[in-house]
Structures are given as structure tokens and as C-alpha cells.
Design a protein around this motif. Structure first.
Motif, PDB file in Angstrom:
ATOM      1  N   SER A 256     -82.859  84.161  32.718  1.00  0.00           N
ATOM      2  CA  SER A 256     -82.698  82.726  31.222  1.00  0.00           C
ATOM      3  C   SER A 256     -80.843  82.199  30.570  1.00  0.00           C
ATOM      4  O   SER A 256     -80.072  82.950  31.172  1.00  0.00           O
ATOM      5  N   TRP A 257     -81.002  81.644  30.297  1.00  0.00           N
ATOM      6  CA  TRP A 257     -79.120  80.261  30.325  1.00  0.00           C
ATOM      7  C   TRP A 257     -79.581  80.640  28.511  1.00  0.00           C
ATOM      8  O   TRP A 257     -80.231  79.446  27.798  1.00  0.00           O
ATOM      9  N   GLY A 258     -78.690  81.652  28.231  1.00  0.00           N
ATOM     10  CA  GLY A 258     -79.015  81.703  26.677  1.00  0.00           C
ATOM     11  C   GLY A 258     -80.297  81.960  25.949  1.00  0.00           C
ATOM     12  O   GLY A 258     -80.530  83.257  27.115  1.00  0.00           O
TER      13      GLY A 258
ATOM     14  N   ASP B  97     -82.803  73.143  49.788  1.00  0.00           N
ATOM     15  CA  ASP B  97     -82.325  72.890  47.451  1.00  0.00           C
ATOM     16  C   ASP B  97     -82.489  70.898  48.081  1.00  0.00           C
ATOM     17  O   ASP B  97     -81.759  69.987  48.201  1.00  0.00           O
ATOM     18  N   GLU B  98     -83.918  70.455  47.850  1.00  0.00           N
ATOM     19  CA  GLU B  98     -83.986  69.148  47.652  1.00  0.00           C
ATOM     20  C   GLU B  98     -83.656  67.909  48.686  1.00  0.00           C
ATOM     21  O   GLU B  98     -82.322  67.342  48.734  1.00  0.00           O
ATOM     22  N   PRO B  99     -83.141  68.571  49.782  1.00  0.00           N
ATOM     23  CA  PRO B  99     -82.671  67.833  51.091  1.00  0.00           C
ATOM     24  C   PRO B  99     -82.517  66.780  51.398  1.00  0.00           C
ATOM     25  O   PRO B  99     -81.534  65.796  51.677  1.00  0.00           O
TER      26      PRO B  99
ATOM     27  N   PRO C  89     -91.544  70.140  39.331  1.00  0.00           N
ATOM     28  CA  PRO C  89     -90.794  68.795  38.307  1.00  0.00           C
ATOM     29  C   PRO C  89     -89.392  69.529  38.231  1.00  0.00           C
ATOM     30  O   PRO C  89     -89.216  70.579  38.200  1.00  0.00           O
ATOM     31  N   SER C  90     -88.472  68.217  37.812  1.00  0.00           N
ATOM     32  CA  SER C  90     -87.661  68.637  37.976  1.00  0.00           C
ATOM     33  C   SER C  90     -86.924  69.508  36.460  1.00  0.00           C
ATOM     34  O   SER C  90     -87.818  69.112  35.247  1.00  0.00           O
ATOM     35  N   GLY C  91     -86.047  70.585  36.208  1.00  0.00           N
ATOM     36  CA  GLY C  91     -85.969  71.214  35.566  1.00  0.00           C
ATOM     37  C   GLY C  91     -86.839  72.390  35.855  1.00  0.00           C
ATOM     38  O   GLY C  91     -86.327  73.536  34.300  1.00  0.00           O
ATOM     39  N   CYS C  92     -87.747  72.363  36.346  1.00  0.00           N
ATOM     40  CA  CYS C  92     -89.038  74.353  36.547  1.00  0.00           C
ATOM     41  C   CYS C  92     -88.146  74.749  36.117  1.00  0.00           C
ATOM     42  O   CYS C  92     -88.636  76.058  36.842  1.00  0.00           O
ATOM     43  N   GLY C  93     -86.987  75.172  36.946  1.00  0.00           N
ATOM     44  CA  GLY C  93     -85.775  76.708  38.031  1.00  0.00           C
ATOM     45  C   GLY C  93     -86.004  76.323  39.485  1.00  0.00           C
ATOM     46  O   GLY C  93     -85.415  77.644  39.770  1.00  0.00           O
ATOM     47  N   LYS C  94     -85.968  75.401  40.135  1.00  0.00           N
ATOM     48  CA  LYS C  94     -86.067  75.629  41.700  1.00  0.00           C
ATOM     49  C   LYS C  94     -84.897  75.987  42.172  1.00  0.00           C
ATOM     50  O   LYS C  94     -84.709  77.161  42.914  1.00  0.00           O
ATOM     51  N   THR C  95     -83.753  75.175  41.628  1.00  0.00           N
ATOM     52  CA  THR C  95     -82.067  75.414  42.278  1.00  0.00           C
ATOM     53  C   THR C  95     -82.167  76.873  41.527  1.00  0.00           C
ATOM     54  O   THR C  95     -81.116  77.732  42.193  1.00  0.00           O
ATOM     55  N   THR C  96     -82.717  77.341  39.924  1.00  0.00           N
ATOM     56  CA  THR C  96     -81.845  79.056  39.658  1.00  0.00           C
ATOM     57  C   THR C  96     -82.919  79.694  41.227  1.00  0.00           C
ATOM     58  O   THR C  96     -81.738  80.936  41.162  1.00  0.00           O
ATOM     59  N   LEU C  97     -84.194  78.877  41.769  1.00  0.00           N
ATOM     60  CA  LEU C  97     -84.725  80.274  42.260  1.00  0.00           C
ATOM     61  C   LEU C  97     -83.740  80.410  43.276  1.00  0.00           C
ATOM     62  O   LEU C  97     -83.295  81.276  43.679  1.00  0.00           O
TER      63      LEU C  97
ATOM     64  N   PHE D   4     -77.936  72.191  50.553  1.00  0.00           N
ATOM     65  CA  PHE D   4     -77.311  71.898  48.980  1.00  0.00           C
ATOM     66  C   PHE D   4     -77.821  70.591  48.837  1.00  0.00           C
ATOM     67  O   PHE D   4     -77.890  69.268  49.360  1.00  0.00           O
ATOM     68  N   GLN D   5     -78.232  70.769  46.819  1.00  0.00           N
ATOM     69  CA  GLN D   5     -78.854  69.620  46.750  1.00  0.00           C
ATOM     70  C   GLN D   5     -77.924  68.100  47.211  1.00  0.00           C
ATOM     71  O   GLN D   5     -78.336  67.317  47.226  1.00  0.00           O
ATOM     72  N   ASN D   6     -76.609  68.112  46.596  1.00  0.00           N
ATOM     73  CA  ASN D   6     -75.935  67.011  47.184  1.00  0.00           C
ATOM     74  C   ASN D   6     -74.353  67.065  47.798  1.00  0.00           C
ATOM     75  O   ASN D   6     -73.473  67.317  47.918  1.00  0.00           O
TER      76      ASN D   6
ATOM     77  N   ALA E 203     -85.233  80.576  28.306  1.00  0.00           N
ATOM     78  CA  ALA E 203     -85.864  81.487  30.073  1.00  0.00           C
ATOM     79  C   ALA E 203     -86.055  80.569  30.862  1.00  0.00           C
ATOM     80  O   ALA E 203     -86.951  79.628  30.767  1.00  0.00           O
ATOM     81  N   VAL E 204     -85.392  80.452  32.139  1.00  0.00           N
ATOM     82  CA  VAL E 204     -85.588  79.165  33.357  1.00  0.00           C
ATOM     83  C   VAL E 204     -86.765  79.632  33.508  1.00  0.00           C
ATOM     84  O   VAL E 204     -87.472  78.891  34.417  1.00  0.00           O
ATOM     85  N   LEU E 205     -85.930  81.252  34.388  1.00  0.00           N
ATOM     86  CA  LEU E 205     -87.414  81.837  35.302  1.00  0.00           C
ATOM     87  C   LEU E 205     -87.815  82.423  34.784  1.00  0.00           C
ATOM     88  O   LEU E 205     -87.156  83.787  33.703  1.00  0.00           O
TER      89      LEU E 205
HETATM   90  N1  LIG Z   1     -75.566  76.636  34.582  1.00  0.00           N
HETATM   91  C1  LIG Z   1     -76.815  76.541  34.035  1.00  0.00           C
HETATM   92  N2  LIG Z   1     -75.660  76.690  32.579  1.00  0.00           N
HETATM   93  C2  LIG Z   1     -77.047  77.080  31.603  1.00  0.00           C
HETATM   94  N3  LIG Z   1     -77.987  75.950  32.097  1.00  0.00           N
HETATM   95  C3  LIG Z   1     -78.720  75.807  33.089  1.00  0.00           C
HETATM   96  C4  LIG Z   1     -77.585  76.263  34.000  1.00  0.00           C
HETATM   97  N4  LIG Z   1     -77.751  75.717  35.104  1.00  0.00           N
HETATM   98  C5  LIG Z   1     -79.402  75.549  35.151  1.00  0.00           C
HETATM   99  N5  LIG Z   1     -79.662  75.518  34.022  1.00  0.00           N
HETATM  100  C6  LIG Z   1     -81.155  74.596  32.980  1.00  0.00           C
HETATM  101  O1  LIG Z   1     -82.244  75.728  33.813  1.00  0.00           O
HETATM  102  C7  LIG Z   1     -82.748  74.747  34.237  1.00  0.00           C
HETATM  103  C8  LIG Z   1     -83.460  74.915  35.453  1.00  0.00           C
HETATM  104  O2  LIG Z   1     -82.421  74.335  36.259  1.00  0.00           O
HETATM  105  P1  LIG Z   1     -82.872  74.196  37.420  1.00  0.00           P
HETATM  106  O3  LIG Z   1     -81.746  73.865  38.192  1.00  0.00           O
HETATM  107  O4  LIG Z   1     -82.914  75.005  37.982  1.00  0.00           O
HETATM  108  O5  LIG Z   1     -83.649  73.195  37.719  1.00  0.00           O
HETATM  109  P2  LIG Z   1     -84.579  72.268  39.178  1.00  0.00           P
HETATM  110  O6  LIG Z   1     -86.152  72.987  38.924  1.00  0.00           O
HETATM  111  O7  LIG Z   1     -83.653  72.352  40.092  1.00  0.00           O
HETATM  112  O8  LIG Z   1     -84.579  70.770  38.989  1.00  0.00           O
HETATM  113  P3  LIG Z   1     -83.780  69.703  39.824  1.00  0.00           P
HETATM  114  O9  LIG Z   1     -85.076  68.979  40.739  1.00  0.00           O
HETATM  115  O10 LIG Z   1     -83.545  68.092  38.723  1.00  0.00           O
HETATM  116  O11 LIG Z   1     -82.846  69.975  40.777  1.00  0.00           O
HETATM  117  C9  LIG Z   1     -82.368  73.527  33.203  1.00  0.00           C
HETATM  118  O12 LIG Z   1     -83.262  73.317  31.816  1.00  0.00           O
HETATM  119  C10 LIG Z   1     -81.011  73.156  33.322  1.00  0.00           C
HETATM  120  O13 LIG Z   1     -80.759  72.678  32.458  1.00  0.00           O
END
Ligand SMILES: Nc1ncnc2c1ncn2[C@@H]1O[C@H](COP(=O)(O)OP(=O)(O)OP(=O)(O)O)[C@@H](O)[C@H]1O
Ligand SMILES: [Mg+2]
Lengths: 269, 363, 262
Positions: B14-16, B160-162, B39-47, B83-85, B19-21
């Protein structure tokens, strides 16, 4: 990241750092409001306003403050009056040797103040300018105007020339164009330039120290004189008054801009 | 060399208060290519960052070859990542960037140079080794990123989304390159993307994520032909959806008489949603002219039509406001805007999913 | 504008220049420079200035770099910390110097705190009026120039680059040495130059807390106002100005080359 900040070592270091920066200010406040505090206690024995009273009674602080403000206002107005046309030229015209000219305008801020303060002092003595607020105020323009030009160039560059054409088409002559179009558009920049100028003059110590006369003592100079006389508490009280504009300015500024962008020096050494 | 197995158990982050994952479990056999699709923001990069150890999970474990690495420092995990970027080192040349992981591992100079050359050859960048990242195009930078991630033969490669920063043609080319490289090296790969076609084309299996959960994990055909729910079906590319009531072997379209006979009911009985590809829907003249011929059709009006070269793209809407998209090959009857048509929904091509509470108001 | 500066700035500056080249008897002469550069006294003033400025610059960087690295992530109170860092460089330097003097005096608060409250030292340590003390004061007053430059330099580094270094197998120390520090080099140079120039021109601190230690700026003031030796003061001012301009131009050149190759 939060976990890392919770470790006691980090907290101790952070506190140490905050203490390092703030303690000198705390000292000034304690010194200015405290009595019975000659370094032999952690906190003063009592609290008082008498140092401020002393300051007004013994060094005529009222006049000193008035001097400082009047001089700063003269410097500000003259700087802005000079800086607006100069910045306009730099911003809107492809001047030959533009880089060199800008360099010449900014040069006063690049060399230590004391180097030209010497010459200014010599001339002020020769022409008996030291005892007039106007003279001191004008000398401060050297410090303030380069900054004002620097601050004003980019807002002037940002004015869309189509707006000026529109103004002319609608019947504005040049003064009207300035009053009704250009200055309102560049107002935030002009205000910023004015604040910078005011502060540069209000806070200036080095140049003023070299050129002041008995009737043109300013707050920084008076602070110095009081320290020299050994009246530390009076000096502390005066320096609190001296601090006010800087603090107000800084708080306002922090709200508007990233602090890293403010570098470039707001004061003399 | 063959890839390591990767196992993820109950990961939460969780971020604050966000709950991201929310409890991710995933098991990847050695050498497999798995996509994380969502979809964007679903937590892929976080995982991915939890897998590399760049972030610490709130709960859950990460196992590599059966060993728990959850507490292991990132730099000891021996994983490669694209990495994505890009995240290339801007102060190092291409060759130095690629050599970085070898320097860290104190590989002797001779072996190091050979490995860098191999890796650069694999991504066709031999000629550019002396350039700095800012002197490269996006596609070239991404290749450097790939070379840097594989040069030290990691047993797990994370991507990550290469391809998301590349144009369409380059994307195609790089996709093939990634596929070849990973298969040649036998690396276990976890590939993040939000493009379902990329995932379908590349993967041995796909984990489809939504809002911090895995909606479905399976081989591409599984997700395509047997989506677990409406979200999966939509994300995988089914655009036409109708609410139906399912009985064994057939489904009645809600709000009408039409029935889809001989549908694969997948054991779903009761409320469901039938999905169709635009290409599977046929348009026919309206029923007055040809009554009762199409039991499996609904009557609709043509709203939009566009000529796409090899087919017409129709958007039609029925009396209840339901819209369908149909791609009809050229050569047949052309229906004008505003004309009535009969929309033929082929039961054999339908994909049924159960209709949950969250799907009540749509399809 | 230029006209005004010509009258108010360049004329006095020229005045200083001509004064420095004027013999005591009138007429052109290099005698003042000879006297300055030929005497131990003259060299010791510049030597002291350099020692103070160099020491303070090094310490400022040693303070700024860990600070900038520690503060690179967002956290509650970051804005407040930046406000604090802006304080020493925004307020009139005289005020800061006074506060430092009260705090670090032999009979000042810090010594009392250390001796009588913490009992960590037996005797008060002299801080003000000593060279290390002046360096400490310089650090307090001028390190934010370096600190803020470094903070913005650190902020400009993509966090993913650092993450990449870790994932590829770099330990935190390795990534710091091989990734972060090289990327920060321009900021380190810029920050040092800023701090150094400020220390080089410093006036208020050594004026009231330097006592017998007079760096260039203070020495010029003393020569002019106490000894009324304006020609000697002018010569010193000219050299000081030249050194500063040379430093600035040198920095510009390095910076421009860095930009071209980096
Ligand atoms: N360092 C952080 N601090 C707070 N919130 C974060 C942080 N990193 C990611 N998040 C939040 O966690 C959620 C998931 O982010 P994540 O980067 O995992 O998404 P993603 O699936 O990789 O999206 P995308 O396809 O756009 O890259 C988003 O809502 C994002 O705002
Ligand atoms: Mg992402």
C-alpha cells in the motif's frame, strides 16, 4: 522510506542539523528579550522589552529605521525606473553585443562589494554626499538595479508582441501602451524586481558602511556599531527589526518558487 | 543455462491508504515467458519492484528456485531488468552501460569485453558502442537497456513495458527481438505490458491484473477463448457484449426474443454476458423481408459506417440502445446510414462469462 | 541604465583602479602593488583568505552532499527544511554573524551547555576569533549555496537510474560512487564555486568575529578607514576583484565545456 527515518540515528542527525541552523537565531531572540543572561544559564532569568527601549533611547532607533526605509525606497524606485527600459531593450531587441552589455550590467554583482565601495566612498567624500539619504539611496542602486534587470528580462520576453500590436491598433500611443498593456502584463515581474531591490538596499551593510554619515545611519550599520560598542543585547534587538523584511520576503517567496531557483545572492557579504 | 522458477505468494503493498497490490500470487516455471497485463495504474511496475527488492512488501513472499529472497538486498538477487523509461546511465557510453553489471561482478577485463560484444551483437548495436545514451534513438536506447539486462546472464529477466516508448514499426521489430533473445538464453521472463496483442503474441502465459489483483492467469488461448469474467473479456479485445440468460446449451438475449442456440454454456447457468468479436457479427436485411429466418438476430439501425479498405466498419444500435460493432467484408450488401438491419450473433463464436453484480448495469 | 552604472559604478571602480596605480607623490606607479606583493603582510592576507574559503568550501560540501542525498526522497517537513536552509543566505549576514557570536563565544551558550549541562568538556573551547571558528561560521552562512545546488542536482537524477544500478548488482556504496557521484559532478563543481566565492568575499563574519584574523575584504576596510591608506586598499581591492573575476570565468569555461561533452 519512512522506516529509514524512524531510526534514532537519523533523527539525532536531523535534530543536530536543525539546531546548527536555528540556534544562532534562537540566541538573538534570547539576547534581545532576556535579562540576567550572561552565558551562565541556559535560558535568561527574566524577560523584558527594555533593550528595545534602550535602542530607541540611546541610538535614536526611530531615525535609523526611517533612514533605512527611505533609502531603500529611493533605491527601489530608481532601480525600477532604470531597470525597466534596460530590461525591455535586452528582452525585445536584438542588440549588438547583447551578451557583453548584459555582462556589464551584471558586473557589479560579480565582484566583491568592497572593491567598488572604496571608489564610491572616495567620491562621496569628495562631493559631500555621505550625509544625504538621496546619495546613499542612489549608491544602493548599484546593488539593486542589476538584480532588477535580471528579474525583469524574462517577463518582458514573455509578452506576446501581438498584444502590443492589438494595443496600437486600438489607439494606444506609446505611454498608454506601457501604462495599459505592458506594465499590467509584467506586473508580477515588476513587483518581484521591486522586492528584490528593496531588500538588497535594506539589508546592505558593506557599501553603506563605507559611505554613511552621522545622519544616514541605517539598521545594518547601527547593528554593527552597537556590537562594536559592546551592547550585545541592544544589537540583538536591532537585528530583530533588521530581520523582519527578509523573513516576510522569504516566506512569501517559498510559496511561489522552488528554493533552488532563488540562488544568485540576495544580500551582500 | 536455464531460468529460475519464480514464485510469488500473497504479496501486498500500500502507498498510504491506497492499496496498490492486494494479495498477488503467481508461479512461473523456469524458462517461461509470462506477461503481466493490465490497465495503467493497476500495480504492474509496483509488482516488478517488489520482485527486484526495490520496494519492500507489506506482506507476502518472493521465492526464487524455492529460496525465500524477500529480505535479500536488491543487488544480491541477480535479476535483469529493462526499465519503462530506459534508465540508462547518462554518463556512461553504450559499452560502459552494458559492462556495468560485469564490473560490479568483477568479471576480468577480457571476458567482460567479450560478453559486452556478444550482448551488443544480440541486439544489433555493435556499431554504436562508443555513443552516449542521449545520442541514441528511443529504440536504440531500449536495446541497450535489454543488452545491459541480459549481459550477465541473469536467471530472471523483468521487462517493464519495454516497447511503450517506441513507434509501431519499431515495436514489432523489438518484440520479435525480445522473444528471440529470451528464448535463446532460456531466461525466465516477466514482461509487463498494457497491450493485449503484445501479451498474446509473446507469452507462454499471461497474468491479467486489475486494481492490484490478478483476474486470470493462464495460457493465451485460455484468456482469449475462456475469459474468466467480463473484465478479462473486454481487456483481451472483445468489443460486443450482450446480457443473456443462460440455460444448458442455449442463451436467451435479455429484453427480446432472440436465442443463441448451441452456445458453449461453460457451465454458467443464469445471468451471463455473451461477447462477440466485430468480425464475427454479420448483418442481414431486416426481418420483414425474411421473417423468422434468424432466431439468433436482433433488429437494429445503422448509426455509422466507415470504409476500412478490406471491410466496412458498422456501428448499429437496437431499440433498447444496445450498440454493436460489426466488421463486414466488402462484396456483400451495403446498408446505408439509418437503414434497418438484422444483427446476426453467431452462437458458435460467442464467449460466455458469468454476469456478476458489478456488470449489472452494463454490458 | 548603462549611463547610470557608468557614473555610479564604473567611475568609482575606475577611481579605485587609478588610485591603486598612483604613487604617493602623484603620477603613475606600481609601487602599491610592489608594496603589497613584496611584503609578507600582503601575502598573508591573501593566504588567510584562501585558507578560510577553501576550508569552508570543503566542509560545506561534506555537509551538503550527505544532506542532499538523504533528502532526495519526498518526506513530511522537506519544505520546512528548505526554508531553514534558505535562512542563512537570505537574512542580512550581520544578523547571522551576531547570532553565531553569541552562540559560540567563549562564555557563550554552547560552551556553557557543553561544560555545565552535558559535562562533556572541562573547559570552554575558544571558537570565535579562531581560524577554525571563522571557518565554522562561514560554513553556517554559506553552505546553503552548495546545499541547494546539490539538492537540485540530486533532484534532476532519474530515480530509476539509481534503481537500475541496484538491480544490476551494484551495492548502495557502488551505486553512489559509480552512478550518483559522477552524475552530480557538475553540481558539485557549481556548488563549490558558489560557496567559495561567497567565502572569498565574506565581510561581516570576519569583521565582527575575526579579531586579528583579517581576510582581504576586512583588510581593505581597515586599510581605508583606520589607516587611511587608500592607495594600498585600492590595490588590494583590484587584486581581489581580479581573482574573483578569474574564478568566475574559469568556472564558466569548465561549465561550458562540461555542457558540450556531457
Ligand atoms: N512511490 C509511490 N508513491 C505513492 N504512490 C505510488 C508510488 N508508486 C506508485 N504509486 C501508485 O501505485 C499505483 C500503481 O502504480 P504502478 O506504477 O505499479 O502502476 P502500473 O501498473 O505500472 O501503471 P503504468 O502502466 O502506468 O506504468 C498507482 O496508482 C500509483 O499512483
Ligand atoms: Mg508502470
Amino acid at each position: 522510506m519512512n522506516r529509514r527515518w524512524r531510526s534514532p540515528l537519523r533523527i539525532a542527525l536531523a535534530l543536530l542539523f536543525v539546531a546548527f541552523i536555528t540556534l544562532p537565531f534562537v540566541m538573538i531572540v534570547l539576547e534581545a528579550f532576556g535579562t540576567g543572561w550572561f552565558g551562565m544559564r541556559l535560558l535568561p532569568a527574566g524577560w523584558t522589552l527594555k533593550w528595545f527601549g534602550w535602542a530607541f533611547a540611546t541610538v535614536d532607533l526611530g531615525t535609523v529605521m526611517w533612514n533605512t526605509v527611505v533609502i531603500a525606497l529611493i533605491a527601489t524606485m530608481a532601480s525600477i525606473a532604470l531597470a525597466i527600459p534596460a530590461a525591455w531593450m535586452f528582452a525585445r531587441y536584438a542588440l549588438p553585443l547583447r551578451g557583453v552589455l548584459i555582462g556589464l550590467v551584471l558586473f557589479p554583482r560579480m565582484i566583491p562589494e568592497i572593491t567598488f565601495a572604496l571608489g564610491v566612498a572616495k567620491i562621496f567624500y569628495a562631493f559631500h554626499l555621505t550625509n544625504t539619504r538621496l546619495g546613499i539611496g542612489l549608491s544602493h542602486v548599484i546593488l539593486a538595479a542589476p538584480f532588477a534587470v535580471l528579474v525583469l528580462i524574462s517577463p518582458f520576453e514573455g509578452i506576446d508582441s501581438r498584444l502590443l500590436e492589438a494595443g496600437s491598433v486600438l489607439g494606444c500611443n506609446t505611454p498608454q501602451l506601457w501604462r495599459r498593456v505592458i506594465l499590467p502584463l509584467a506586473l508580477p515581474g515588476v513587483i518581484a524586481a521591486a522586492l528584490f531591490s528593496f531588500l538588497a538596499s535594506y539589508n546592505d551593510f558593506v557599501l553603506t558602511l563605507m559611505v554613511y554619515g552621522p545622519n544616514t545611519v541605517t539598521l545594518p550599520v547601527q547593528t554593527y556599531l552597537s556590537i562594536g560598542n559592546g551592547y550585545t543585547s541592544v544589537a540583538a534587538a536591532i537585528s530583530l527589526l533588521l530581520l523582519i523584511p527578509s523573513l516576510v520576503f522569504l516566506m512569501g517567496l517559498m510559496r511561489m518558487v522552488e528554493p533552488e531557483k532563488l540562488l544568485g545572492g540576495l544580500k551582500g557579504a | 543455462m536455464s531460468g529460475s522458477t519464480l514464485e510469488i505468494i500473497g504479496l501486498r503493498k500500500s502507498w498510504g491508504r491506497l492499496a496498490v497490490l492486494q494479495g498477488i500470487g503467481l508461479s512461473v516455471p523456469g524458462g517461461q515467458f509470462v506477461s503481466l497485463l493490465g490497465p495503467s495504474g493497476c500495480g504492474k511496475t509496483t509488482l516488478l519492484r517488489l520482485i527486484t527488492g526495490s520496494l519492500a512488501p507489506d506482506a507476502g513472499r518472493v521465492l526464487v528456485d524455492g529460496a525465500d529472497v524477500t529480505e535479500m538486498a536488491t543487488h544480491r538477487r541477480n535479476m535483469g531488468m529493462v526499465f519503462q523509461n530506459f534508465a540508462l546511465f547518462p554518463h556512461l557510453t553504450v559499452a560502459e552501460n552494458v559492462a556495468f553489471p560485469l564490473h560490479v561482478r568483477k568479471i576480468p577485463a577480457q571476458a567482460r569485453e567479450a560478453q559486452v560484444r556478444d550482448a551488443l551483437a544480440m541486439v544489433h548495436l555493435e556499431a554504436l558502442e562508443a555513443r552516449y545514451p542521449r545520442e541514441l534513438s528511443g529504440g536504440q536506447q531500449q536495446r541497450v537497456g535489454l543488452a545491459r539486462a541480459i549481459v550477465f546472464r541473469p536467471t530472471i529477466l523483468l521487462l517493464d513495458e519495454p516497447l511503450s516508448n517506441l513507434d509501431a514499426a519499431l515495436r514489432e521489430e523489438m518484440r520479435i527481438e525480445i522473444s528471440q533473445v529470451t528464448r535463446r538464453l532460456g531466461i525466465t521472463a516477466v514482461y509487463v505490458t498494457h497491450d493485449q496483442r503484445e501479451a498474446l503474441a509473446l507469452s507462454d502465459s499471461i497474468a491479467l491484473m486489475n486494481r492490484g489483483r490478478i483476474e486470470q492467469f493462464g495460457v493465451p488461448e485460455d484468456l482469449y477463448l475462456r475469459p474468466a469474467n467480463a473484465f478479462v473479456a473486454r481487456f483481451i479485445g472483445y468489443t460486443n457484449a450482450v446480457a443473456v440468460t443462460v440455460r444448458p446449451g442455449s442463451a436467451r438475449i435479455d429484453g427480446g426474443e432472440a436465442v443463441l442456440h448451441g452456445i458453449d454454456d461453460r457451465g454458467i447457468l443464469g445471468p451471463g454476458i455473451a461477447f462477440f468479436h466485430p468480425g464475427d457479427i454479420a448483418l442481414a436485411p431486416p426481418p420483414e423481408a425474411n421473417a423468422a429466418a434468424h432466431d439468433d438476430a436482433v433488429v437494429a439501425r445503422v448509426e455509422e459506417l466507415a470504409f476500412m479498405g478490406d471491410h466496412f466498419e458498422y456501428v448499429v444500435e437496437d431499440a433498447s440502445g444496445r450498440r454493436f460493432k460489426a466488421n463486414v467484408p466488402i462484396g456483400g450488401t451495403v446498408f446505408e446510414r439509418g437503414s434497418e438491419v438484422s444483427v446476426v450473433l453467431p452462437a458458435g463464436k460467442a464467449v460466455l462469462v458469468p454476469r456478476g453484480a458489478e456488470d449489472a448495469e452494463t454490458p | 541604465m548603462l549611463l547610470f552604472l557608468a557614473v555610479a559604478f564604473y567611475y568609482p571602480l575606475g577611481f579605485t583602479l587609478s588610485e591603486s596605480f598612483t604613487a604617493k607623490s602623484g603620477g603613475f606607479s606600481l609601487a602599491e602593488y610592489g608594496a603589497l606583493l613584496g611584503s609578507r603582510r600582503g601575502w598573508s592576507v591573501f593566504g588567510l583568505t584562501l585558507v578560510l574559503a577553501t576550508g569552508a568550501t570543503i566542509l560545506s560540501l561534506l555537509l551538503s552532499l550527505p544532506l542532499a542525498l538523504a533528502l532526495r526522497r519526498r518526506f513530511a517537513g522537506k519544505a520546512a527544511l528548505q526554508f531553514l536552509m534558505m535562512l542563512p543566505i537570505t537574512i542580512p549576514s550581520l544578523v547571522g554573524a551576531l547570532g553565531l557570536l553569541i552562540l559560540y563565544d567563549r562564555t557563550g551558550w554552547l560552551n556553557y551547555f557543553l561544560v555545565a549541562v552535558l559535562h562533556v568538556i572541562a573547559q570552554p573551547i575558544p571558537i570565535d576569533y579562531t581560524i577554525p571558528g571563522i571557518i565554522l561560521f562561514y560554513v553556517w552562512m554559506f553552505f546553503p549555496y552548495g546545499g541547494l545546488v546539490l539538492m537540485s542536482g540530486v533532484g534532476a537524477i532519474d530515480p530509476a537510474v539509481e534503481e537500475a544500478g541496484r538491480v544490476m548488482g551494484g551495492s548502495p556504496g557502488y551505486v553512489l560512487r559509480r552512478v550518483l557521484l559522477p552524475l552530480l559532478r557538475p553540481s558539485l563543481v557549481a556548488g563549490s564555486v558558489m560557496v567559495f566565492l561567497q567565502c572569498f568575499g565574506a565581510f561581516s563574519v570576519p569583521l565582527i568575529a575575526g579579531c586579528n584574523h583579517q581576510p582581504v575584504a576586512v583588510r581593505i576596510h581597515t586599510l581605508a578607514t583606520v589607516f587611511l591608506d587608500w592607495p594600498q586598499a585600492s590595490a588590494m581591492a583590484v587584486i581581489m576583484g581580479l581573482v574573483q573575476v578569474a574564478l568566475l570565468l574559469g568556472y564558466r569555461a569548465i561549465d561550458a565545456r562540461g555542457r558540450r561533452t556531457a
